[in-house]
Structures are given as structure tokens and as C-alpha cells.
Design an enzyme around this catalytic site. Structure first.
Site, PDB file in Angstrom:
ATOM      1  CB  THR A   1     -11.362   3.964  -4.691  1.00 29.13           C
ATOM      2  OG1 THR A   1     -11.059   5.056  -5.570  1.00 29.13           O
ATOM      3  CG2 THR A   1     -12.776   4.139  -4.155  1.00 29.13           C
TER       4      THR A   1
ATOM      5  CE1 TYR B   1      -5.158   6.658 -11.547  1.00 37.19           C
ATOM      6  CE2 TYR B   1      -4.642   5.132  -9.777  1.00 37.19           C
ATOM      7  CZ  TYR B   1      -5.310   6.244 -10.226  1.00 37.19           C
ATOM      8  OH  TYR B   1      -6.122   6.940  -9.379  1.00 37.19           O
TER       9      TYR B   1
ATOM     10  CE  LYS C   1      -8.352   5.725 -12.243  1.00 36.75           C
ATOM     11  NZ  LYS C   1      -8.439   5.105 -10.883  1.00 36.75           N
TER      12      LYS C   1
ATOM     13  CB  VAL D   1     -11.149   3.862 -13.889  1.00 37.93           C
ATOM     14  CG1 VAL D   1     -10.890   3.035 -12.626  1.00 37.93           C
ATOM     15  CG2 VAL D   1     -10.648   3.106 -15.118  1.00 37.93           C
TER      16      VAL D   1
END
Length: 310
Positions: free
Chosen positions: A62, A149, A177, A218
Site C-alpha cells: 500500500t 505476510y 498477516k 492490517v
């Protein structure tokens, strides 16, 4: 697997802060007209996240981390660290060149951060053995707790159950995540890897995944709605989901109608949170020509937050 002791002691207070942070914002990187980093806007965004009680993730997908130069990455992390916020800071580690990622962690170990987000290696699509070697090397290099992740939409392959089982008891392996969008994948991680904390990487799935035992979110959407998203996560974790559907599902859909973080940057620019909607190539704000539905969702979320306060 060889384990190392951290070179600096992680305080019990810092550890408690990590575990008590239910919302981490995958912060965007604001840019100026000439493509340079907009540090004044970055300061205001970081402060607003801290004021909302959210943790901050720097340089993730992001934040367009892989589109930034190594010098820019260092400047961003150092800049936010110097703000001395109350919010915990997590720094993303991503790419496909292991030595570079280890060097990046080594450099960040000297900074007053709280944690790392360890991405799966992109493009290569390693199996369980290669994944285990990758994450073990990064965990060994880190001096802070790490959140792995799982994002197969970007890495091309999910983190294998065997890999997570192999590293979940590493002294620096704290959380995962999970952004596959697959509830069965979440349940499998929960069943076979009980020693790792799970966080949703899918904004819209938070109410569902809260019931599956995730500890928090998240988030992308908390860039635009820091306080509202925090309330959304609190209600999801409490099982108080009445009024969340279809409002939040529709709002999240608007923020992902084209590649993220294009829509959220456009919305934040419309709301004067950042000076431009610009992104680094190959992403461009011109991908989204009509933002009327996005603005309508923004209005609905803000109205929902006002109603929550009544």
C-alpha cells in the site's frame, strides 16, 4: 534452525503495545507533483493514525515500497521514527533478493521501530523448504518481533503450513498477516500453527475472521478512515456486527475497484488529506476516471461514525 538473541532488549511495555494493537494501517506514501515524497503530508498522516490509536506499517504494498529507491525507503522510516509518536511502527521487508532484505533489516535494527512485516519472496514461487529458509534467515537477522505476510495474489504462492510450523516458535516470530481471502486457509493456519497470532489482511473479511480467532486487522481503508476503521475492528472483535453489512463490504469494494492503493489515494486527495493522488509507475491515478461511487461510500462511512458516537 539457529536462533540468535536480540542485540537490544525488547521491553515488556513494547511487547504489550504490539499485542494490544488491534489495527495496523498500511500507510500510503504521499507524493508531490514531481514524484518526490511529500514529507509534510506524511507527517500529518502518521500523526492522525497515532491519534486514532492505530499502529503504522511503512513501505508495504500500500505504501508502494518496492517502487521507492533504497534511499527513499531509509528516509521515510527515519523521518517517521523522528516524529516520536505513541503509535508502534512496523517496517515492511519485501522483494526477492535475500541478501538485500537481510541488509535492510540490519539497517533498520538500529532504529526505534517496533516490528517487521516479512513478505513472501515475489515472483520465485518457492515451495515449503525454500520458504522456510527465506523466513528463517529474515527472522534470524531481526532484532524485533516479526509478522509474516501471506499474500498469494502478489507472491504467487501461499505460505505453506509446513513453513509456518517450522518458524512459529522462533523467538522473533510473532504474527501472521493473512491476506489470501480464503477462510479455509485461515482455519488451517489456526489449527496447525496455534503459536502464532493471526491478523486479517482483508478489510472486508474482518467480521468473519474475528470469529475465526484473528487478533486484529492490517488495513488499507484506515488510511482514509482512521477512526472509523478502528471502531469497525473493535465491533468486529466484540462480535457486534449489526450495522456493519453491507456498509463496510461496499466501502471496501470501492477502495479495491482498481489496483490498490489507487482508489484510496484518490479519495484522500479529494478529502485534502494529501496534496496529490499521484503514484509511482506502473500505477497511476488515471486508472480510475469516475470517483462518484467512491465519494458516496466515503460519505456513508463518515455518517456511520457519527452515528456510533450518538
Amino acid at each position: 534452525m539457529n536462533q540468535i538473541k536480540p542485540s537490544k532488549k525488547i521491553s515488556s511495555t513494547a511487547t504489550a503495545t504490539l499485542h494490544n494493537t488491534i489495527l495496523w494501517t498500511a500507510l500510503i506514501t504521499p507524493l508531490l507533483d514531481d514524484g518526490a515524497i511529500d514529507f509534510p503530508s506524511l507527517k500529518q498522516l502518521a500523526i492522525s493514525q497515532s491519534d486514532a490509536g492505530n499502529g503504522i506499517v511503512l513501505l508495504g504494498s500500500t505504501g508502494e515500497g518496492l517502487a521507492l529507491t533504497s534511499q527513499e525507503q531509509v528516509k521515510i522510516v527515519d523521518f517517521v521514527c523522528q516524529l516520536s509518536l505513541s503509535a508502534p511502527l512496523m517496517v515492511a521487508v519485501g522483494g526477492c533478493q535475500l541478501t538485500e532484505q537481510v541488509n535492510w533489516i540490519t539497517a533498520c535494527n538500529k532504529l526505534p521501530i517496533s516490528a517487521y512485516l516479512l513478505g513472501s519472496p515475489i515472483y520465485a514461487k518457492p515451495g515449503a523448504v525454500g520458504q522456510t529458509q527465506w523466513f528463517s534467515a529474515l527472522l534470524d537477522a531481526a532484532n524485533f518481533p516479526c509478522m509474516l505476510y501471506n499474500v498469494p495474489s502478489r507472491s504467487g504462492v501461499s505460505i505453506a503450513i509446513e513453513t509456518l510450523q517450522a518458524v512459529q516458535n522462533h523467538q522473533h516470530c510473532w504474527a501472521l498477516k493473512e491476506a489470501s481471502g480464503d477462510l479455509n486457509q485461515v482455519l488451517a493456519y489456526r489449527q496447525y500453527c496455534p503459536d502464532i497470532a493471526l491478523y486479517s489482511g482483508e478489510d472486508a473479511m474482518m467480521p468473519y475472521l474475528a470469529q475465526a480467532g484473528v487478533k486484529g486487522l492490517v488495513s488499507v481503508c484506515s488510511n482514509a478512515w482512521p477512526a472509523a476503521t478502528h471502531q469497525y475492528v473493535e465491533l468486529s472483535l466484540a462480535g457486534e456486527t449489526q450495522g456493519l453489512f453491507p456498509l463496510w463490504q461496499n466501502a471496501v469494494d470501492e477502495l479495491f475497484q482498481v489496483a490498490s492503493p489507487i482508489p484510496v489515494k484518490i479519495l484522500m486527495h479529494q478529502n485534502k488529506m494529501i496534496t496529490t493522488p499521484f503514484l509511482r509507475a506502473p500505477l497511476t491515478h488515471l486508472e480510475l476516471s469516475d470517483c462518484n461511487s467512491l465519494l458516496a461510500s466515503d460519505k456513508q462511512i463518515n455518517q456511520w461514525l457519527e452515528n456510533q458516537a450518538k
